[in-house]
Structure formats: C-alpha cells, structure tokens
Design a protein around this motif. Structure first.
Motif, PDB file in Angstrom:
ATOM      1  N   UNK A 188       0.830  -1.211   0.000  1.00 13.29           N
ATOM      2  CA  UNK A 188       0.000   0.000   0.000  1.00 13.29           C
ATOM      3  C   UNK A 188       0.865   1.261   0.000  1.00 13.29           C
ATOM      4  N   UNK A 189       1.958   1.221   0.763  1.00 11.06           N
ATOM      5  CA  UNK A 189       2.877   2.367   0.803  1.00 11.06           C
ATOM      6  C   UNK A 189       3.488   2.599  -0.581  1.00 11.06           C
ATOM      7  N   UNK A 190       3.951   1.541  -1.212  1.00  7.77           N
ATOM      8  CA  UNK A 190       4.533   1.669  -2.561  1.00  7.77           C
ATOM      9  C   UNK A 190       3.502   2.188  -3.542  1.00  7.77           C
ATOM     10  N   UNK A 191       2.287   1.693  -3.425  1.00 10.39           N
ATOM     11  CA  UNK A 191       1.203   2.135  -4.300  1.00 10.39           C
ATOM     12  C   UNK A 191       0.933   3.624  -4.117  1.00 10.39           C
ATOM     13  N   UNK A 192       0.952   4.086  -2.875  1.00  9.88           N
ATOM     14  CA  UNK A 192       0.735   5.516  -2.595  1.00  9.88           C
ATOM     15  C   UNK A 192       1.857   6.376  -3.176  1.00  9.88           C
ATOM     16  N   UNK A 193       3.092   5.927  -3.026  1.00  5.82           N
ATOM     17  CA  UNK A 193       4.230   6.687  -3.549  1.00  5.82           C
ATOM     18  C   UNK A 193       4.149   6.791  -5.067  1.00  5.82           C
ATOM     19  N   UNK A 194       3.807   5.692  -5.714  1.00  8.15           N
ATOM     20  CA  UNK A 194       3.636   5.728  -7.170  1.00  8.15           C
ATOM     21  C   UNK A 194       2.485   6.648  -7.570  1.00  8.15           C
ATOM     22  N   UNK A 195       1.431   6.652  -6.747  1.00  2.00           N
ATOM     23  CA  UNK A 195       0.305   7.560  -7.006  1.00  2.00           C
ATOM     24  C   UNK A 195       0.708   9.013  -6.873  1.00  2.00           C
ATOM     25  N   UNK A 196       1.568   9.305  -5.903  1.00  4.24           N
ATOM     26  CA  UNK A 196       2.069  10.673  -5.723  1.00  4.24           C
ATOM     27  C   UNK A 196       2.854  11.124  -6.954  1.00  4.24           C
ATOM     28  N   UNK A 197       3.715  10.235  -7.445  1.00  7.88           N
ATOM     29  CA  UNK A 197       4.518  10.572  -8.625  1.00  7.88           C
ATOM     30  C   UNK A 197       3.612  10.819  -9.827  1.00  7.88           C
ATOM     31  N   UNK A 198       2.618   9.950  -9.987  1.00  4.11           N
ATOM     32  CA  UNK A 198       1.702  10.094 -11.111  1.00  4.11           C
ATOM     33  C   UNK A 198       0.899  11.390 -11.004  1.00  4.11           C
ATOM     34  N   UNK A 199       0.426  11.707  -9.807  1.00  9.99           N
ATOM     35  CA  UNK A 199      -0.335  12.945  -9.603  1.00  9.99           C
ATOM     36  C   UNK A 199       0.506  14.173  -9.908  1.00  9.99           C
ATOM     37  N   UNK A 200       1.751  14.146  -9.469  1.00  7.06           N
ATOM     38  CA  UNK A 200       2.645  15.281  -9.698  1.00  7.06           C
ATOM     39  C   UNK A 200       2.846  15.516 -11.197  1.00  7.06           C
ATOM     40  N   UNK A 201       3.082  14.415 -11.929  1.00  6.51           N
ATOM     41  CA  UNK A 201       3.303  14.538 -13.373  1.00  6.51           C
ATOM     42  C   UNK A 201       2.055  15.050 -14.072  1.00  6.51           C
ATOM     43  N   UNK A 202       0.910  14.514 -13.729  1.00  7.12           N
ATOM     44  CA  UNK A 202      -0.348  14.930 -14.363  1.00  7.12           C
ATOM     45  C   UNK A 202      -0.639  16.398 -14.077  1.00  7.12           C
ATOM     46  N   UNK A 203      -0.417  16.813 -12.837  1.00 12.99           N
ATOM     47  CA  UNK A 203      -0.663  18.223 -12.483  1.00 12.99           C
ATOM     48  C   UNK A 203       0.220  19.151 -13.313  1.00 12.99           C
ATOM     49  N   UNK A 204       1.495  18.800 -13.461  1.00 10.77           N
ATOM     50  CA  UNK A 204       2.405  19.640 -14.236  1.00 10.77           C
ATOM     51  C   UNK A 204       1.985  19.697 -15.709  1.00 10.77           C
ATOM     52  N   UNK A 205       1.661  18.552 -16.268  1.00 10.61           N
ATOM     53  CA  UNK A 205       1.264  18.503 -17.675  1.00 10.61           C
ATOM     54  C   UNK A 205       0.000  19.313 -17.915  1.00 10.61           C
ATOM     55  N   UNK A 206      -0.990  19.130 -17.051  1.00  9.87           N
ATOM     56  CA  UNK A 206      -2.260  19.825 -17.254  1.00  9.87           C
ATOM     57  C   UNK A 206      -2.133  21.329 -17.007  1.00  9.87           C
ATOM     58  N   UNK A 207      -1.275  21.699 -16.062  1.00  9.73           N
ATOM     59  CA  UNK A 207      -1.044  23.130 -15.816  1.00  9.73           C
ATOM     60  C   UNK A 207      -0.381  23.789 -17.024  1.00  9.73           C
ATOM     61  N   UNK A 208       0.585  23.071 -17.635  1.00  8.92           N
ATOM     62  CA  UNK A 208       1.240  23.606 -18.836  1.00  8.92           C
ATOM     63  C   UNK A 208       0.246  23.720 -19.991  1.00  8.92           C
ATOM     64  N   UNK A 209      -0.629  22.705 -20.105  1.00 12.21           N
ATOM     65  CA  UNK A 209      -1.651  22.759 -21.161  1.00 12.21           C
ATOM     66  C   UNK A 209      -2.588  23.939 -20.946  1.00 12.21           C
ATOM     67  N   UNK A 210      -2.934  24.171 -19.692  1.00 12.08           N
ATOM     68  CA  UNK A 210      -3.836  25.270 -19.359  1.00 12.08           C
ATOM     69  C   UNK A 210      -3.184  26.612 -19.658  1.00 12.08           C
ATOM     70  N   UNK A 211      -1.893  26.706 -19.286  1.00  9.11           N
ATOM     71  CA  UNK A 211      -1.173  27.958 -19.552  1.00  9.11           C
ATOM     72  C   UNK A 211      -1.030  28.188 -21.056  1.00  9.11           C
ATOM     73  N   UNK A 212      -0.723  27.118 -21.796  1.00  8.41           N
ATOM     74  CA  UNK A 212      -0.596  27.248 -23.240  1.00  8.41           C
ATOM     75  C   UNK A 212      -1.905  27.646 -23.891  1.00  8.41           C
ATOM     76  N   UNK A 213      -3.004  27.098 -23.411  1.00  7.06           N
ATOM     77  CA  UNK A 213      -4.318  27.431 -23.941  1.00  7.06           C
ATOM     78  C   UNK A 213      -4.662  28.886 -23.657  1.00  7.06           C
ATOM     79  N   UNK A 214      -4.308  29.322 -22.447  1.00  4.36           N
ATOM     80  CA  UNK A 214      -4.597  30.703 -22.053  1.00  4.36           C
ATOM     81  C   UNK A 214      -3.788  31.683 -22.913  1.00  4.36           C
ATOM     82  N   UNK A 215      -2.517  31.340 -23.171  1.00  3.65           N
ATOM     83  CA  UNK A 215      -1.671  32.220 -23.989  1.00  3.65           C
ATOM     84  C   UNK A 215      -2.201  32.307 -25.422  1.00  3.65           C
ATOM     85  N   UNK A 216      -2.645  31.175 -25.942  1.00  2.00           N
ATOM     86  CA  UNK A 216      -3.172  31.177 -27.314  1.00  2.00           C
ATOM     87  C   UNK A 216      -4.450  31.993 -27.414  1.00  2.00           C
TER      88      UNK A 216
END
Length: 552
Positions: free
Chosen positions: A521-549
């Motif tokens: 469960x601990x390993x699963x949570x850590x992997x979930x944290x990594x996945x959440x961090x990556x998704x947040x960064x990607x979606x934030x960049x997409x949002x910023x790019x959309x806003x700039x366009x």
C-alpha cells in the motif's frame, strides 16, 4: 475455509466496502450534506474496534480452551477411544507405552531431517529447518500416533504390526523396515525422493483382515485463523476439506487419490498409485483428528510431510499427472481465500519476481509497480477528472451562491457543468473501489503462503507475514496518504477533511496488518504521488498554453 477465517475476511471486506460507499456517496451529493457524511465516516473505525474486540475475545477463549486441553492431557494421557467400522486405533495405554522414541533412524533431507522409529517402522519426526517446525505435532508424539501406521480390524494384529520392533536396513536412499512375527510379515520401504518419500508397503498373513494406513494426524494449531486446518482428501472429482472440530467420524468413499492432514502452512499426506476406496476422518480428542485410508495387502505411492511450497506442490502435481495419469491438484491445498481467482495469479507473479530478486519485499514492490501499470489508464483518467473538478471549483462556488435557496436547481446546474467540462465528482474513489479485491487477495496471499513466513525484507522487517514491530511502515503509509491529499486536486475542503480522517483510520488499521501488505500500500501511494505530480504539471502547462493562445 473455517468460520474464523470467513469472519476475518468479511471484516476486512466490509471495512473497504464501507469506505468505498462513503466516498461514492460524498461525490453523489452536494457539499451541504457534509455533516451527515462525517457521521457516516466515523463508522469504519467503530466497526473495526468492535471487530478487534470480538477477535480478542475469540483468541482469549481459544487460549483458555487450549490450556484446559493441555491440563487434561497431563492428568490423563489417554485420548478418546475410537473403534470405527471395525478399524481400531487402540487409543489406550498399550499405545502410549509402546515406544519410548529412543531407537530411531535419523536422515537428512533437503528441508531438514526425518526420524523413523524402529518400533512399528513409523515416521515420528519431520523437522523443517527453515521454519523451525516439526510437522509431526506434539500431540502425535505424546500419544504415539503417527502417519504410515497400519490399522487393522483386529486389535491384537494392530498392536502387533505397530508396537513391535522392526529390523532395519538401508540400501542407498531406500530405508527398509521389516517385521516377521507369528506368521505375519510386513515390509515398509521409504525411498527418499527429493521432498517426498516413495512409500511401498507389502504384507503377508493379513489377507483375512481389513487393512488401512494412517495418512496423517492433526498438525499443530497455528495462531492465525487464516487457512484451513484439518483433514483434506482428494478424489477424482473434488478436493474435500474437513475441519478439525468435528465430533463424529466421517467416511469418504470413491476414487480417492490421496488423503492427509494440513494447516495453513504444512501438510502430511499419503497418495496411492492405485488410489484408495475409502478414507476415514476420526476425531480422537478435542480439535484433533486422524485420517486413515483402506488398502489391500499392499500399497504403493508417496508420502509428503512438509511445507506447502507452491512450486513444490505444482511440480509434484505435474510429475504424477505424467506418471500416474492423475491430477493430484496439490497446489489447491493453499487456500487463497474468497478472492482466490486473483490471489493465485498474484502469488505466481510474486514468485516470478522473487526468483530474480531473492527478496520477497523487493518482489512485492515490483508486483505493486506492475499492478499500478495495469491500472494506469484508470488512475490517469481519474486524476485528470479530479484536476478538472479542482479547476471548476470557482464556477461551482458561483452556482452554490446563485442557487443557495434551490438545492434541486443547484444539482441540475452542477451536473450540467460537469458534463460540459468532462468532470466526474466520483472519479477519485473509483480506483480504490477497483483495487479492493486486489488488496484482499494479496492480504490472503501474505497470510497463507508459507514462502512468506519468516521472509525478511530490510533492516527491522524480518517477517513480511507479520506486522511491523515498530509500526514504521504503517506511519509512513499514513503520511503518504496525507501527502496524496496535498498534491491531489480536490473540489473543497470538506472532501480533504474526509480523506485526512481516512488516512488516520487506515494508519491504525494497518498497524496489525502483515508488513508485506503495508509495503504494498505504501509503494502504491508513492507511485500515485509521482503520477499525480506529473499529471498536475502537464495539465497546468496545457492550461497555460491554452490561455496564452486565447490571449494572443
């Protein structure tokens, strides 16, 4: 599966179902019902407390019963007399006084050592070095009741063939015990064959008697309620398990491949090449049974006494499927529980990783990574939907303010808003719901597979099947759940508060869970944290790019 095991598994399952229902319920109603949800959310901890109290009471009662039996045994060495269908086990002082267990033949095996007594040519000890366990129980030794004994329909003959000295000779890996007395001849051959003994029994002068051979005697009772403990019989159609608390003899008739006794980790069993016609399960003392099977004047087969290692049982099944044309299904003696359809493949994959890493803890981590990859599309979609929900928080607040006096209209507008932006208020709980069967299946794997008994990981974790003695892993797991809430998008503070409460409940619950399960469960949570961090960064960049366009 015994009642105690079913109760334990039901408590775990109910807890997770309650958690899942609460999380789904939260996403299905509006935030002003939070007060009611908070009351509901306290129930899992309350249920768990009641479950713990019930378990403690049950364990206490079992301990008292065990102590009472021991005291009774000290006062009166005889076990309850049983004469069944003409077969007589001679459970009286003749048996107890027949053998002082001093004239023994000891041999080394790949698991440890096996000892035979020259009195009766019987197996009196099977010591497994890795697990510091003797598969022949103290009950067997105290009462001089052992597997591979011959039982007849005549008391005197039974006493003669089991309580008389045999001559012994060794020819390589073949150990031969011979009795010639009063016109009767008995020859027992035990041929060491890896983890088993090829067993050949030949008799002369016993043609007018009914004969049977003892397949197994009750093993030591283990503390855990998980796994079956009692008689086990394999026919051409079924694998029959009979609990050790029966009060009357049970006779199984048909084409019987093998029979014996087991607990969750170890087994005693005797298989016959030509099969048995009937096997008797006889209660001989409280929570103690003996299994013996009817034979002709001779029998050929093999005896297994040792740990229920999946790879060993599977290899024996495959071997005798070729040699005898029978499916012994020995690996089915491992009880993977109510989610066995998941538990068995999980263990096979876990064992595959162990073969390369030689560390069960590392194997669990790799298995967790694999499971995370399998669930990646679901988790990815869920996290993206949760991120969208977080982005919609300002719009939701506007709707709540606008329709504060019209809850029905508010719900309609919120659902419309979700649909327009592809958001799902229940997205966060779906991955947890889907993983509940996997979690419980892995829980059973850790509780019933002997491979993980006494299996170390690192440093203070010296047994992945037992709880963390210092509670370090459960605390880290709880902190990882809190960290998930910091990084995971959420629509409001109320939902975060519920998840913090759940993190606390999970932490306390996992303190008594096997450390291997907490590691998962601990390993699963850590992997979930990594996945959440990556998704947040990607979606934030997409949002910023959309806003700039849009601004451009």
């Amino acid at each position: 599966m015994n009642n105690q095991e079913q109760d334990m598994q039901k408590r775990v399952l109910i807890f997770f179902v309650v958690v899942a229902v609460l999380m789904v319920g939260y996403g299905a109603v509006s935030s002003f019902f939070f007060g009611k949800q908070e009351q509901g959310n306290s129930r899992p901890a309350e249920n768990r407390t009641v479950a713990q109290e019930n378990r403690q009471k049950t364990e206490g009662q079992q301990l008292q019963n065990s102590q009472a039996v021991e005291k009774q045994a000290e006062k009166q060495p005889e076990i309850r007399y049983s004469a069944t269908g003409g077969f007589d086990l001679i459970l009286d002082r003749r048996r107890f006084n027949s053998d002082n267990l001093q004239d023994l033949v000891s041999i080394k095996t790949e698991f440890g050592s096996v000892k035979f007594s020259k009195i009766g040519g019987r197996i009196v000890s099977i010591y497994v070095e890795r697990y510091k366990t003797d598969v022949i129980s103290e009950f067997s030794k105290k009462n001089r009741l052992f597997p591979t004994e011959i039982i007849t329909t005549d008391q005197n003959i039974t006493a003669l063939v089991n309580f008389s000295p045999y001559t012994f000779r060794q020819e390589g890996n073949t150990f031969i015990f011979t009795l010639e007395k009063d016109g009767i001849k008995v020859v027992k051959k035990f041929i060491l064959d890896g983890a088993t003994f090829q067993f050949k029994l030949e008799t002369e002068g016993l043609e007018n008697y009914g004969l049977a051979v003892i397949n197994g005697v009750s093993l030591e009772e283990l503390e855990s309620a998980f796994g079956h403990s009692g008689a086990i019989i394999k026919t051409d159609k079924d694998l029959i398990k009979i609990d050790r608390d029966i009060e009357k003899e049970q006779v199984i008739r048909g084409n019987i491949y093998w029979a014996g006794e087991e607990n969750k980790y170890f087994i005693q069993m005797l298989a016959a090449k030509d099969g048995f016609t009937a096997s008797h399960v006889v209660p001989v003392a409280p929570e103690k049974t003996v299994v013996f099977s009817e034979i002709g004047t001779s029998v050929e087969g093999f005896f297994l006494g040792g740990p229920k290692l999946y790879s060993l049982l599977e290899s024996l099944t495959e071997r005798y499927k070729k040699e005898w044309g029978k499916d012994l299904a020995l690996e089915d003696t491992i009880d993977f529980g109510i989610f066995g359809i998941l538990g068995k493949p999980l263990f096979i994959v876990l064992h595959f990783f162990y073969n390369y890493t030689h560390n069960w803890g590392v194997a669990i981590i790799l298995l967790t990574v694999l499971i995370r990859i399998i669930f990646f599309p679901l988790n990815h979609k869920s996290l993206k939907a949760m991120k969208k929900m977080a982005d919609l928080a300002p719009e939701i607040k506007k709707l709540q303010k606008k329709y504060k006096d019209d809850p029905q209209k508010l719900q309609q507008e919120m659902m419309k808003l979700y649909a327009e932006h592809g958001a799902n208020p229940m997205s966060g709980c779906l991955p947890i719901i889907v993983q509940i069967p996997v979690f419980i299946a892995l829980y059973n794997v850790l509780m019933v597979t002997v491979e993980l008994k006494n299996a170390p990981f690192i440093l203070w974790i010296d047994d992945l099947s037992s709880k963390d003695p210092y509670y370090i892993l459960p605390i880290l797991m709880g902190l990882s759940m809190v960290a998930q809430q910091w990084i995971t998008p959420s629509t409001d503070k109320n939902q975060r508060m519920i998840m913090y409460i759940m993190a606390a409940v999970f932490t306390f619950m996992f303190m008594n869970f096997p450390s291997g399960l907490v590691l998962y469960w601990l390993t699963n949570n850590i992997l979930g944290l990594i996945q959440s961090y990556i998704i947040n960064r990607v979606m934030n960049k997409e949002k910023e790019g959309k806003k700039k366009s849009e601004d451009g």
